[in-house]
Motif scaffolding. Structure first.
Motif, PDB file in Angstrom:
ATOM      1  N   ALA A 143       0.875  -1.174   0.000  1.00  0.00           N
ATOM      2  CA  ALA A 143       0.000   0.000   0.000  1.00  0.00           C
ATOM      3  C   ALA A 143       0.906   1.216   0.000  1.00  0.00           C
ATOM      4  CB  ALA A 143      -0.919   0.005   1.216  1.00  0.00           C
ATOM      5  N   ARG A 144       0.788   2.039  -1.018  1.00  0.00           N
ATOM      6  CA  ARG A 144       1.713   3.162  -1.190  1.00  0.00           C
ATOM      7  C   ARG A 144       0.951   4.464  -1.410  1.00  0.00           C
ATOM      8  NH1 ARG A 144       5.452  -0.231  -5.496  1.00  0.00           N
ATOM      9  NH2 ARG A 144       6.026  -1.919  -4.039  1.00  0.00           N
ATOM     10  N   ALA A 145       1.199   5.421  -0.536  1.00  0.00           N
ATOM     11  CA  ALA A 145       0.582   6.744  -0.674  1.00  0.00           C
ATOM     12  C   ALA A 145       1.237   7.505  -1.814  1.00  0.00           C
ATOM     13  CB  ALA A 145       0.720   7.520   0.622  1.00  0.00           C
ATOM     14  N   ASP A 146       0.448   8.292  -2.541  1.00  0.00           N
ATOM     15  CA  ASP A 146       0.984   9.039  -3.681  1.00  0.00           C
ATOM     16  C   ASP A 146       1.520  10.407  -3.290  1.00  0.00           C
ATOM     17  OD1 ASP A 146      -1.342  10.451  -3.203  1.00  0.00           O
ATOM     18  OD2 ASP A 146      -2.081  10.368  -5.264  1.00  0.00           O
ATOM     19  N   ASN A 147       1.404  10.764  -2.004  1.00  0.00           N
ATOM     20  CA  ASN A 147       1.909  12.062  -1.548  1.00  0.00           C
ATOM     21  C   ASN A 147       2.581  11.867  -0.193  1.00  0.00           C
ATOM     22  OD1 ASN A 147       2.447  14.714  -0.943  1.00  0.00           O
ATOM     23  ND2 ASN A 147       0.402  15.479  -1.413  1.00  0.00           N
ATOM     24  N   CYS A 148       3.730  11.207  -0.211  1.00  0.00           N
ATOM     25  CA  CYS A 148       4.429  10.882   1.031  1.00  0.00           C
ATOM     26  C   CYS A 148       4.841  12.135   1.799  1.00  0.00           C
ATOM     27  CB  CYS A 148       5.655  10.017   0.744  1.00  0.00           C
ATOM     28  SG  CYS A 148       5.257   8.367   0.134  1.00  0.00           S
ATOM     29  N   ALA A 149       5.180  13.208   1.077  1.00  0.00           N
ATOM     30  CA  ALA A 149       5.598  14.432   1.741  1.00  0.00           C
ATOM     31  C   ALA A 149       4.483  14.969   2.631  1.00  0.00           C
ATOM     32  CB  ALA A 149       6.012  15.477   0.708  1.00  0.00           C
ATOM     33  N   TYR A 150       3.253  14.929   2.147  1.00  0.00           N
ATOM     34  CA  TYR A 150       2.112  15.385   2.933  1.00  0.00           C
ATOM     35  C   TYR A 150       1.869  14.455   4.121  1.00  0.00           C
ATOM     36  CZ  TYR A 150      -2.785  16.290   4.139  1.00  0.00           C
ATOM     37  OH  TYR A 150      -3.953  16.561   4.816  1.00  0.00           O
ATOM     38  N   VAL A 151       1.882  13.137   3.860  1.00  0.00           N
ATOM     39  CA  VAL A 151       1.628  12.156   4.913  1.00  0.00           C
ATOM     40  C   VAL A 151       2.647  12.288   6.041  1.00  0.00           C
ATOM     41  CG1 VAL A 151       1.475   9.688   5.459  1.00  0.00           C
ATOM     42  CG2 VAL A 151       0.539  10.540   3.295  1.00  0.00           C
ATOM     43  N   CYS A 152       3.905  12.518   5.687  1.00  0.00           N
ATOM     44  CA  CYS A 152       4.992  12.566   6.671  1.00  0.00           C
ATOM     45  C   CYS A 152       5.218  13.945   7.266  1.00  0.00           C
ATOM     46  CB  CYS A 152       6.284  12.058   6.039  1.00  0.00           C
ATOM     47  SG  CYS A 152       6.218  10.318   5.522  1.00  0.00           S
ATOM     48  N   ASP A 153       4.489  14.953   6.815  1.00  0.00           N
ATOM     49  CA  ASP A 153       4.660  16.313   7.311  1.00  0.00           C
ATOM     50  C   ASP A 153       4.149  16.399   8.753  1.00  0.00           C
ATOM     51  OD1 ASP A 153       4.666  19.014   7.876  1.00  0.00           O
ATOM     52  OD2 ASP A 153       3.675  19.615   6.016  1.00  0.00           O
ATOM     53  N   PRO A 154       5.018  16.692   9.734  1.00  0.00           N
ATOM     54  CA  PRO A 154       4.565  16.744  11.127  1.00  0.00           C
ATOM     55  C   PRO A 154       3.565  17.855  11.397  1.00  0.00           C
ATOM     56  CG  PRO A 154       6.824  17.544  10.921  1.00  0.00           C
ATOM     57  CD  PRO A 154       6.460  16.961   9.601  1.00  0.00           C
ATOM     58  N   ALA A 155       3.443  18.810  10.496  1.00  0.00           N
ATOM     59  CA  ALA A 155       2.478  19.894  10.683  1.00  0.00           C
ATOM     60  C   ALA A 155       1.051  19.468  10.358  1.00  0.00           C
ATOM     61  CB  ALA A 155       2.864  21.094   9.819  1.00  0.00           C
ATOM     62  N   VAL A 156       0.899  18.358   9.643  1.00  0.00           N
ATOM     63  CA  VAL A 156      -0.435  17.857   9.293  1.00  0.00           C
ATOM     64  C   VAL A 156      -0.948  16.995  10.441  1.00  0.00           C
ATOM     65  CG1 VAL A 156      -1.786  16.462   7.679  1.00  0.00           C
ATOM     66  CG2 VAL A 156       0.109  17.877   6.838  1.00  0.00           C
ATOM     67  N   PRO A 157      -2.109  17.306  11.020  1.00  0.00           N
ATOM     68  CA  PRO A 157      -2.654  16.492  12.103  1.00  0.00           C
ATOM     69  C   PRO A 157      -2.807  15.037  11.668  1.00  0.00           C
ATOM     70  CG  PRO A 157      -3.863  18.549  11.909  1.00  0.00           C
ATOM     71  CD  PRO A 157      -2.957  18.478  10.718  1.00  0.00           C
ATOM     72  N   MET A 158      -2.551  14.108  12.585  1.00  0.00           N
ATOM     73  CA  MET A 158      -2.570  12.689  12.249  1.00  0.00           C
ATOM     74  C   MET A 158      -3.901  12.267  11.620  1.00  0.00           C
ATOM     75  SD  MET A 158      -0.220  10.336  12.422  1.00  0.00           S
ATOM     76  CE  MET A 158       0.872  10.799  13.769  1.00  0.00           C
ATOM     77  N   ARG A 159      -5.002  12.825  12.126  1.00  0.00           N
ATOM     78  CA  ARG A 159      -6.328  12.448  11.623  1.00  0.00           C
ATOM     79  C   ARG A 159      -6.573  12.930  10.193  1.00  0.00           C
ATOM     80  NH1 ARG A 159     -10.411  13.592  16.738  1.00  0.00           N
ATOM     81  NH2 ARG A 159      -9.890  11.723  17.929  1.00  0.00           N
ATOM     82  N   GLU A 160      -5.757  13.861   9.731  1.00  0.00           N
ATOM     83  CA  GLU A 160      -5.978  14.418   8.400  1.00  0.00           C
ATOM     84  C   GLU A 160      -4.979  13.906   7.358  1.00  0.00           C
ATOM     85  OE1 GLU A 160      -6.099  18.673   8.663  1.00  0.00           O
ATOM     86  OE2 GLU A 160      -7.462  18.666  10.390  1.00  0.00           O
ATOM     87  N   LYS A 161      -4.093  13.017   7.746  1.00  0.00           N
ATOM     88  CA  LYS A 161      -3.019  12.605   6.848  1.00  0.00           C
ATOM     89  C   LYS A 161      -3.472  11.723   5.682  1.00  0.00           C
ATOM     90  CE  LYS A 161       0.865  13.051  10.080  1.00  0.00           C
ATOM     91  NZ  LYS A 161       1.682  13.989   9.268  1.00  0.00           N
ATOM     92  N   THR A 162      -4.703  11.241   5.705  1.00  0.00           N
ATOM     93  CA  THR A 162      -5.232  10.516   4.536  1.00  0.00           C
ATOM     94  C   THR A 162      -6.022  11.425   3.606  1.00  0.00           C
ATOM     95  OG1 THR A 162      -7.280   9.873   5.684  1.00  0.00           O
ATOM     96  CG2 THR A 162      -5.405   8.332   5.810  1.00  0.00           C
ATOM     97  N   TRP A 163      -6.385  12.618   4.048  1.00  0.00           N
ATOM     98  CA  TRP A 163      -7.293  13.478   3.288  1.00  0.00           C
ATOM     99  C   TRP A 163      -6.654  13.896   1.962  1.00  0.00           C
ATOM    100  CZ3 TRP A 163      -9.717  17.489   7.226  1.00  0.00           C
ATOM    101  CH2 TRP A 163     -10.352  16.772   8.255  1.00  0.00           C
ATOM    102  N   GLY A 164      -7.322  13.565   0.877  1.00  0.00           N
ATOM    103  CA  GLY A 164      -6.834  13.942  -0.448  1.00  0.00           C
ATOM    104  C   GLY A 164      -5.670  13.101  -0.939  1.00  0.00           C
ATOM    105  N   VAL A 165      -5.357  12.026  -0.234  1.00  0.00           N
ATOM    106  CA  VAL A 165      -4.232  11.161  -0.596  1.00  0.00           C
ATOM    107  C   VAL A 165      -4.768   9.865  -1.205  1.00  0.00           C
ATOM    108  CG1 VAL A 165      -2.234   9.887   0.272  1.00  0.00           C
ATOM    109  CG2 VAL A 165      -2.801  12.124   1.240  1.00  0.00           C
ATOM    110  N   ASN A 166      -4.128   9.415  -2.275  1.00  0.00           N
ATOM    111  CA  ASN A 166      -4.489   8.143  -2.897  1.00  0.00           C
ATOM    112  C   ASN A 166      -3.522   7.056  -2.442  1.00  0.00           C
ATOM    113  OD1 ASN A 166      -6.505   9.472  -4.480  1.00  0.00           O
ATOM    114  ND2 ASN A 166      -4.937  10.055  -5.957  1.00  0.00           N
ATOM    115  N   HIS A 167      -4.069   5.894  -2.114  1.00  0.00           N
ATOM    116  CA  HIS A 167      -3.246   4.739  -1.776  1.00  0.00           C
ATOM    117  C   HIS A 167      -3.344   3.728  -2.927  1.00  0.00           C
ATOM    118  CE1 HIS A 167      -3.354   5.290   2.915  1.00  0.00           C
ATOM    119  NE2 HIS A 167      -3.007   6.403   2.268  1.00  0.00           N
TER     120      HIS A 167
END
Length: 262
Positions: A116-140
């Motif tokens: 399972a690979r996210a298409d926007n790893c930079a967004y997922v791994c960004d500590p400024a993005v709340p954990m609950r929002e790290k899937t929003w707008g991301v394709n796996h």
């Protein structure tokens, strides 16, 4: 017992490889009985009324089971009690398994999960993005086997608002992920979890035969067509298996790796 998927020497050297080597947690007998009993005589809450599910106001509809609705679309419903699991652990799990090694997805269900690979790893791994929002707008981009053999799937995760939901009750710890799947059998999916007893209650719904078309969620089955019974049955069998296993490994996994950067 099914054969486990392959792993590389590099994966074997990772500290969480131990979770891959363990036997899968046993699915509760009552869930296996639901699977064996066949399609549920009670349908799931209609996709158009999905806010009833989010609010827990669909008790007259199917809670655990699978089947095909009158309009030909199919559904899968499940609830998993996860002792020792917190909402924070589950918030972490969904972004964590979509970045890094493929082994992260494999330990969830070593017999059926390939990657399972996210298409926007930079967004997922960004500590400024709340954990609950790290899937929003991301394709796996996913490879898994839900019965007929390994299959490729694109899961397009959305924010609750973009999925047509009212805001979840986060004041009481409730959290969620929702996505629309693109593949051989498109489907809409929602998982909702909240504190329950000494853990969480994890509730899942799948509506098979729906897709996002020109910005709108629509039934895409041709008129008169019907999703074969084997499709929701296979997905239900997979769902009760993977989340039973996740409930067994997540507390220890989070304790060891939850404080580390994604």
């Amino acid at each position: 017992m099914s054969k486990k998927v392959g792993v590389s020497h590099e994966e074997m050297a990772l500290p969480y490889y131990q979770f891959f080597t363990r036997p899968l947690a046993e699915v509760p007998a009552e869930k296996l009985a639901v699977l064996a009993a066949g399609p549920s005589p009670v349908r799931a809450v209609p996709f158009e009324d999905r806010n009833l599910f989010l609010k827990g106001e669909e008790k007259d509809f199917c809670q655990i089971g699978y089947g095909v609705a009158e309009d030909g679309t199919a559904f899968v419903c499940n609830e998993t009690y996860m002792p020792g699991v917190t909402t924070e652990m589950m918030d972490w799990w969904f972004p964590w398994h979509s970045v890094g090694s493929d082994l992260r997805y494999k330990i969830w269900d070593p017999e059926d999960h390939y990657f399972a690979r996210a298409d926007n790893c930079a967004y997922v791994c960004d500590p400024a993005v709340p954990m609950r929002e790290k899937t929003w707008g991301v394709n796996h981009y996913i490879m898994e086997d839900v019965g007929p053999g390994p299959d490729f799937l694109k899961l397009c995760f959305k924010s609750p608002a973009d999925f047509g939901y009212d805001a979840p009750d986060t004041a009481h710890g409730q959290s969620m992920v929702c996505a629309i799947g693109e593949g051989g059998c498109p489907a809409a999916m929602t998982h909702v979890w909240a504190p329950y007893k000494d853990g969480i209650l994890f509730r899942s719904r799948f509506w098979i035969g729906y897709a996002l078309v020109e910005g709108a969620y629509r039934k895409i089955l041709p008129e008169g067509a019907r999703v074969p019974d084997v499709v929701p049955k296979g997905l239900f069998a997979h769902n009760i298996k993977e989340f039973t296993n996740l409930a067994a490994i997540l507390p220890e996994l989070y304790k060891e790796f939850g404080s580390q950067p994604l």
